[in-house]
Design a protein around this motif. Structure first.
Motif, PDB file in Angstrom:
ATOM      1  N   ILE A   1       0.786  -1.407  -0.153  1.00  0.00           N
ATOM      2  CA  ILE A   1       0.091  -0.037   0.019  1.00  0.00           C
ATOM      3  C   ILE A   1       0.850   1.338  -0.069  1.00  0.00           C
ATOM      4  O   ILE A   1       0.757   2.300  -0.813  1.00  0.00           O
ATOM      5  CB  ILE A   1      -1.125   0.043   1.387  1.00  0.00           C
ATOM      6  N   GLU A   2       1.919   1.262   1.014  1.00  0.00           N
ATOM      7  CA  GLU A   2       2.935   2.372   0.736  1.00  0.00           C
ATOM      8  C   GLU A   2       3.471   2.478  -0.301  1.00  0.00           C
ATOM      9  O   GLU A   2       3.540   3.883  -0.737  1.00  0.00           O
ATOM     10  CB  GLU A   2       3.661   2.118   2.046  1.00  0.00           C
ATOM     11  N   GLU A   3       4.116   1.539  -1.100  1.00  0.00           N
ATOM     12  CA  GLU A   3       4.565   1.661  -2.275  1.00  0.00           C
ATOM     13  C   GLU A   3       3.893   2.039  -3.295  1.00  0.00           C
ATOM     14  O   GLU A   3       4.254   3.025  -4.284  1.00  0.00           O
ATOM     15  CB  GLU A   3       5.305   0.233  -2.694  1.00  0.00           C
ATOM     16  N   ARG A   4       2.550   1.722  -3.424  1.00  0.00           N
ATOM     17  CA  ARG A   4       1.616   1.880  -4.541  1.00  0.00           C
ATOM     18  C   ARG A   4       1.170   3.704  -4.337  1.00  0.00           C
ATOM     19  O   ARG A   4       1.047   4.442  -5.382  1.00  0.00           O
ATOM     20  CB  ARG A   4       0.561   1.136  -4.541  1.00  0.00           C
ATOM     21  N   SER A   5       0.750   3.869  -2.834  1.00  0.00           N
ATOM     22  CA  SER A   5       0.199   5.076  -2.751  1.00  0.00           C
ATOM     23  C   SER A   5       1.024   6.359  -2.379  1.00  0.00           C
ATOM     24  O   SER A   5       0.646   7.316  -2.466  1.00  0.00           O
ATOM     25  CB  SER A   5      -0.896   4.999  -1.837  1.00  0.00           C
ATOM     26  N   GLY A   6       2.229   6.002  -1.862  1.00  0.00           N
ATOM     27  CA  GLY A   6       3.077   6.871  -1.473  1.00  0.00           C
ATOM     28  C   GLY A   6       2.855   7.416   0.046  1.00  0.00           C
ATOM     29  O   GLY A   6       3.598   8.443   0.522  1.00  0.00           O
ATOM     30  N   VAL A   7       1.664   6.959   0.599  1.00  0.00           N
ATOM     31  CA  VAL A   7       1.252   7.175   2.019  1.00  0.00           C
ATOM     32  C   VAL A   7       2.151   6.239   3.069  1.00  0.00           C
ATOM     33  O   VAL A   7       2.036   4.952   2.831  1.00  0.00           O
ATOM     34  CB  VAL A   7      -0.013   7.057   2.192  1.00  0.00           C
TER      35      VAL A   7
ATOM     36  N   ALA B   1      -5.689 -12.468  -2.127  1.00  0.00           N
ATOM     37  CA  ALA B   1      -6.024 -11.775  -0.975  1.00  0.00           C
ATOM     38  C   ALA B   1      -5.430 -10.800  -0.688  1.00  0.00           C
ATOM     39  O   ALA B   1      -6.056  -9.674  -0.231  1.00  0.00           O
ATOM     40  CB  ALA B   1      -6.285 -12.922   0.346  1.00  0.00           C
ATOM     41  N   GLY B   2      -4.125 -10.632  -0.743  1.00  0.00           N
ATOM     42  CA  GLY B   2      -3.276  -9.350  -0.618  1.00  0.00           C
ATOM     43  C   GLY B   2      -3.606  -8.487  -1.582  1.00  0.00           C
ATOM     44  O   GLY B   2      -3.747  -7.425  -1.287  1.00  0.00           O
ATOM     45  N   THR B   3      -3.490  -8.756  -2.924  1.00  0.00           N
ATOM     46  CA  THR B   3      -3.769  -7.827  -3.931  1.00  0.00           C
ATOM     47  C   THR B   3      -5.341  -7.159  -3.716  1.00  0.00           C
ATOM     48  O   THR B   3      -5.285  -5.846  -3.848  1.00  0.00           O
ATOM     49  CB  THR B   3      -4.023  -8.534  -5.261  1.00  0.00           C
TER      50      THR B   3
ATOM     51  N   ALA C   1      -7.589  -0.560  -0.222  1.00  0.00           N
ATOM     52  CA  ALA C   1      -6.982   0.244   0.471  1.00  0.00           C
ATOM     53  C   ALA C   1      -6.554   1.803  -0.427  1.00  0.00           C
ATOM     54  O   ALA C   1      -6.669   2.773   0.105  1.00  0.00           O
ATOM     55  CB  ALA C   1      -5.684  -0.017   1.249  1.00  0.00           C
ATOM     56  N   THR C   2      -5.995   1.448  -1.423  1.00  0.00           N
ATOM     57  CA  THR C   2      -5.379   2.578  -2.334  1.00  0.00           C
ATOM     58  C   THR C   2      -6.627   3.227  -2.955  1.00  0.00           C
ATOM     59  O   THR C   2      -6.647   4.417  -3.185  1.00  0.00           O
ATOM     60  CB  THR C   2      -4.387   2.049  -3.413  1.00  0.00           C
ATOM     61  N   ALA C   3      -7.440   2.406  -3.143  1.00  0.00           N
ATOM     62  CA  ALA C   3      -9.051   3.041  -3.503  1.00  0.00           C
ATOM     63  C   ALA C   3      -9.450   3.914  -2.687  1.00  0.00           C
ATOM     64  O   ALA C   3      -9.911   5.194  -2.889  1.00  0.00           O
ATOM     65  CB  ALA C   3      -9.730   2.248  -4.398  1.00  0.00           C
ATOM     66  N   ALA C   4      -9.382   3.630  -1.368  1.00  0.00           N
ATOM     67  CA  ALA C   4      -9.751   4.534  -0.141  1.00  0.00           C
ATOM     68  C   ALA C   4      -8.931   5.821   0.179  1.00  0.00           C
ATOM     69  O   ALA C   4      -9.431   6.657   0.262  1.00  0.00           O
ATOM     70  CB  ALA C   4      -9.920   3.727   1.001  1.00  0.00           C
ATOM     71  N   ILE C   5      -7.624   5.659  -0.470  1.00  0.00           N
ATOM     72  CA  ILE C   5      -6.960   6.479  -0.101  1.00  0.00           C
ATOM     73  C   ILE C   5      -7.038   7.572  -1.027  1.00  0.00           C
ATOM     74  O   ILE C   5      -7.065   8.883  -0.894  1.00  0.00           O
ATOM     75  CB  ILE C   5      -5.256   6.044  -0.098  1.00  0.00           C
ATOM     76  N   GLU C   6      -7.097   7.156  -2.323  1.00  0.00           N
ATOM     77  CA  GLU C   6      -7.430   8.226  -3.452  1.00  0.00           C
ATOM     78  C   GLU C   6      -8.735   8.863  -3.430  1.00  0.00           C
ATOM     79  O   GLU C   6      -8.792   9.858  -3.854  1.00  0.00           O
ATOM     80  CB  GLU C   6      -7.461   7.259  -4.826  1.00  0.00           C
ATOM     81  N   ALA C   7      -9.835   8.227  -3.034  1.00  0.00           N
ATOM     82  CA  ALA C   7     -11.070   8.613  -2.595  1.00  0.00           C
ATOM     83  C   ALA C   7     -10.912   9.922  -1.551  1.00  0.00           C
ATOM     84  O   ALA C   7     -11.614  11.008  -1.633  1.00  0.00           O
ATOM     85  CB  ALA C   7     -12.157   7.718  -2.254  1.00  0.00           C
TER      86      ALA C   7
END
Length: 83
Positions: A26-32, A69-71, A77-83
């Motif tokens: 999640i951190e790698e994909r979102s930068g958060v 499951a991990g994906t 999570a990344t969709a929620a972060i982007e929203a």
């Protein structure tokens, strides 16, 4: 597996590794900045555990199911972060 017994250390390790990997993805994909929050501790005089007793059975039948499951968790999570 005992109903009320302490979780197997191997099961706790698998649970921790899975959610740590998800948090890193999640951190790698979102930068958060992320970290898993898995606070497992005995509670009350009965010694019961403050999380789902299914931790005894945590795992996946195949590596593909583990990855799926991990994906899904990372995608959600990344969709929620982007929203």
């Amino acid at each position: 597996v005992p109903f009320g017994g302490d979780p197997d250390p191997d099961a706790l390790w698998r649970l921790d590794m899975f959610y740590t990997a998800v948090a890193l993805a999640i951190e790698e994909r979102s930068g958060v900045s992320t970290s898993p929050i898995i606070g497992m501790k005995p509670v009350g005089a009965s010694g019961g555990w403050a999380f789902c007793r299914d931790v005894h059975r945590f795992g996946f039948e195949t590596f593909r199911k583990l990855a799926e499951a991990g994906t899904k968790l990372v995608d959600d999570a990344t969709a929620a972060i982007e929203a």
